[in-house]
Write a protein that holds these residues in place. Structure first.
Motif, short mmCIF file in Angstrom:
data_model
loop_
_atom_site.label_atom_id
_atom_site.label_comp_id
_atom_site.label_asym_id
_atom_site.label_seq_id
_atom_site.Cartn_x
_atom_site.Cartn_y
_atom_site.Cartn_z
N ASP A 87 -4.65 4.87 2.64
CA ASP A 87 -4.53 3.66 3.46
C ASP A 87 -4.57 2.38 2.63
O ASP A 87 -4.42 1.29 3.20
CB ASP A 87 -5.65 3.61 4.49
CG ASP A 87 -5.53 4.70 5.54
OD1 ASP A 87 -4.39 5.01 5.93
OD2 ASP A 87 -6.57 5.24 5.96
N THR A 88 -4.77 2.48 1.32
CA THR A 88 -4.90 1.29 0.51
C THR A 88 -3.61 0.49 0.49
O THR A 88 -2.54 1.02 0.18
CB THR A 88 -5.31 1.64 -0.93
OG1 THR A 88 -6.59 2.30 -0.89
CG2 THR A 88 -5.41 0.40 -1.79
N LYS A 227 1.46 -0.20 9.17
CA LYS A 227 0.31 -1.06 8.91
C LYS A 227 0.69 -1.94 7.71
O LYS A 227 0.47 -1.56 6.56
CB LYS A 227 -0.93 -0.22 8.60
CG LYS A 227 -1.29 0.73 9.74
CD LYS A 227 -2.32 1.75 9.28
CE LYS A 227 -2.59 2.78 10.36
NZ LYS A 227 -3.49 3.86 9.88
N ARG A 239 -8.04 -4.87 8.95
CA ARG A 239 -7.70 -3.98 7.86
C ARG A 239 -7.93 -4.63 6.51
O ARG A 239 -7.41 -4.18 5.49
CB ARG A 239 -6.24 -3.53 7.97
CG ARG A 239 -5.95 -2.78 9.27
CD ARG A 239 -4.65 -2.02 9.19
NE ARG A 239 -4.63 -1.09 8.08
CZ ARG A 239 -5.20 0.13 8.09
NH1 ARG A 239 -5.87 0.53 9.16
NH2 ARG A 239 -5.13 0.91 7.05
N ASP A 242 -8.91 -2.58 3.46
CA ASP A 242 -7.94 -1.67 2.86
C ASP A 242 -7.09 -2.32 1.78
O ASP A 242 -6.32 -1.64 1.11
CB ASP A 242 -7.00 -1.10 3.94
CG ASP A 242 -7.68 -0.07 4.82
OD1 ASP A 242 -8.64 0.57 4.35
OD2 ASP A 242 -7.26 0.10 5.97
N SER A 303 0.91 -0.17 2.04
CA SER A 303 0.50 0.97 1.22
C SER A 303 1.72 1.70 0.68
O SER A 303 2.84 1.56 1.19
CB SER A 303 -0.34 1.93 2.05
OG SER A 303 0.46 2.57 3.03
N GLU A 306 3.17 3.85 3.45
CA GLU A 306 4.03 3.14 4.40
C GLU A 306 5.37 2.78 3.77
O GLU A 306 6.41 2.79 4.44
CB GLU A 306 3.32 1.89 4.92
CG GLU A 306 1.97 2.15 5.61
CD GLU A 306 2.09 2.85 6.94
OE1 GLU A 306 2.52 4.02 6.96
OE2 GLU A 306 1.72 2.24 7.95
#
Length: 464
Positions: A87-88, A227, A239, A242, A303, A306
């Motif tokens: 998720d970073t 995201k 978020r 993250d 990320s 994504e």
């Protein structure tokens, strides 16, 4: 064993998004393990340590390898280190330009914009290079870096600045007109600049009446369930934890003093120290006056995972799951060749310094075309080659700023692709030039490892 189970789960979820396709053969446990060890060795290399790294490899349209290394936030006296995970999010630098182009192409598809119209029709004023006043400027020129704009006049301004005061002679922020080429008319001469994307975002706002960051959310991010965002203060704090901090072992704010044996120095997004804040005056900002504010050229936070979804969407003719994000012909137009370097026609400036040691060989609409070109000069590699010995061509974008280094590249024909994001560098990359390209050696090593280990399934790539 848990790591292999998680990798398998990630691959299964990716495959389920595109039912009916024959899946690419997954990496064996031995192949995945060898690639992981090789990438870990690159991260830990004392000559160029990396604080964090996130990678995705796609073969035949399927994710076959995804992995994270290192830390998104290094330990301080008051806080522990935090590892990079799936998720970073990273401030992805110039890969932001490619994503901005997705929004442009959606608006073109909808009929809200035209690639070849005079952009003054959207901006509400006549935009011209004052040295070539009869030549209209188009979105196609802005997306291909052939607009004759230059970064010498700046490329980001606060919400109180109207871009017409920057771009038009006589404007309060025009100064000596350094943002315009005096020697080359719009349309053919390539010069990679950031300010083009700011003008593009302003045009998008003017045509839609929406703020660029929210427009991109509506056009691209929300339909894909991503995201991601161009303006952190608008989706923080949900978020914010993250987002990776970007580091270098170098003084901040452009100083050139590197210290490879010194401490890591946060360069951007050190949000556990100071959370993002809206620029003063944003509440009075008028969309369509200054889209540079939202960083369309460098400030997307997203990320690697994504980015992988975006890559798969492009590979699949604009389709993401059961939704058509862009039409297939729109994707084809975006990725089609628009400009190719012509040695002896554009001259030595375009063939050398204007293309960063031959790195920029060809361009599409908001994306670089990697032609697998490689030469040697002065003991270093030059050109846009991605893998040792050649063999991989594709389209995509590079990103580097604040220590971040990243690559997003796909071959639409084979549906092979690679993504990596490194969140910092521990030494001056210019002191470690590449062997076969204009990239630094550590960048070559990452890309070559992904190509050989994940796409070809050979296991080890270049090791040093």
């Amino acid at each position: 064993m848990r790591r292999h189970w998680l990798t398998a789960l990630t691959m299964t979820l990716a495959l389920s998004a595109f039912p009916g396709r024959s899946p690419a053969a997954p990496l064996s446990e031995a192949q995945a393990g060898a690639l992981t060890r090789q990438l870990q060795a690159i991260v830990d290399d004392p000559a160029m340590p990396l604080p964090g790294l996130s990678v995705v490899a796609i073969r035949a349209g399927e994710i076959v390898y995804t992995r994270q290394f290192g830390h998104k936030r290094l330990a301080t006296a008051a806080t522990p280190a935090e590892p990079v995970d799936a998720d970073t999010m990273f401030r992805i630098a110039s890969i932001s330009k490619l994503v901005t182009a997705l929004g442009v192409m959606k608006m073109v598809e909808q009929g809200a914009l035209s690639l070849d119209a005079d952009v003054g029709a959207y901006l509400g004023y006549r935009l011209r290079n004052p040295h070539f006043p009869e030549q209209p400027i188009t979105l196609r020129m802005l997306l291909t870096h052939t607009s004759s704009l230059r970064d010498e006049g700046g490329f980001k301004w606060g919400p109180e600045v109207d871009l017409r005061e920057v771009l038009l002679p006589g404007g309060r922020h025009h100064g000596g007109g350094a943002m315009w080429s005096r020697a080359h008319a719009p349309g053919r001469w390539f010069e990679y600049v950031n300010v083009n994307s700011g003008v593009v975002a302003t045009i998008m706002e003017a045509a839609s009446g929406e703020r660029f960051d929210r427009l991109m959310r509506r056009l691209v991010f929300d339909p894909m369930g991503l995201k991601a965002g161009f303006y952190l203060a608008d989706f923080a704090p949900a978020r914010i934890g993250d987002v990776a901090t970007l580091y270098r072992r170098r003084e901040k704010d452009g100083a050139e003093r590197w210290d490879p044996s010194g401490p890591w120095i946060a360069q951007s997004d050190d949000f556990h120290i100071q959370p993002p804040a809206a620029p003063p005056g944003l509440d009075r900002y008028v969309p369509g006056t200054n889209g540079t504010l939202f960083g369309p050229q460098v400030s997307l936070r997203i990320s690697a995972a994504e980015l992988g979804k975006i890559m798969l969407m492009l590979m699949n003719g604009g389709r993401h799951g059961d939704r058509q994000i862009l039409r297939a012909d729109t994707v084809d137009a975006m990725l089609s060749r628009q400009w190719t370097i012509e040695e002896g026609v554009n001259g030595s400036r375009s063939g050398d310094g204007g293309t960063f040691h031959g790195l920029y060989q060809a361009w599409g609409l908001g994306n670089q075309h990697f032609l697998d070109a490689s030469t040697m000069r002065d003991g270093r590699g030059r050109g846009d080659r991605l893998v040792d010995g050649g063999g991989f061509t594709g389209v995509g974008h590079l990103g580097w700023a604040w220590g971040l280094n990243a690559l997003f590249v796909l071959d639409p024909a084979t549906k092979n692709g690679m993504i990596y994001v490194a969140s910092g560098v521990g030494a001056d990359p210019d002191t470690q030039p590449g062997r076969f390209s204009s990239e630094s050696r550590f960048q070559e090593r990452i890309t070559d490892a992904l190509y050989r280990g994940a796409i070809l399934g050979e296991g080890a790539g270049s090791s040093n």
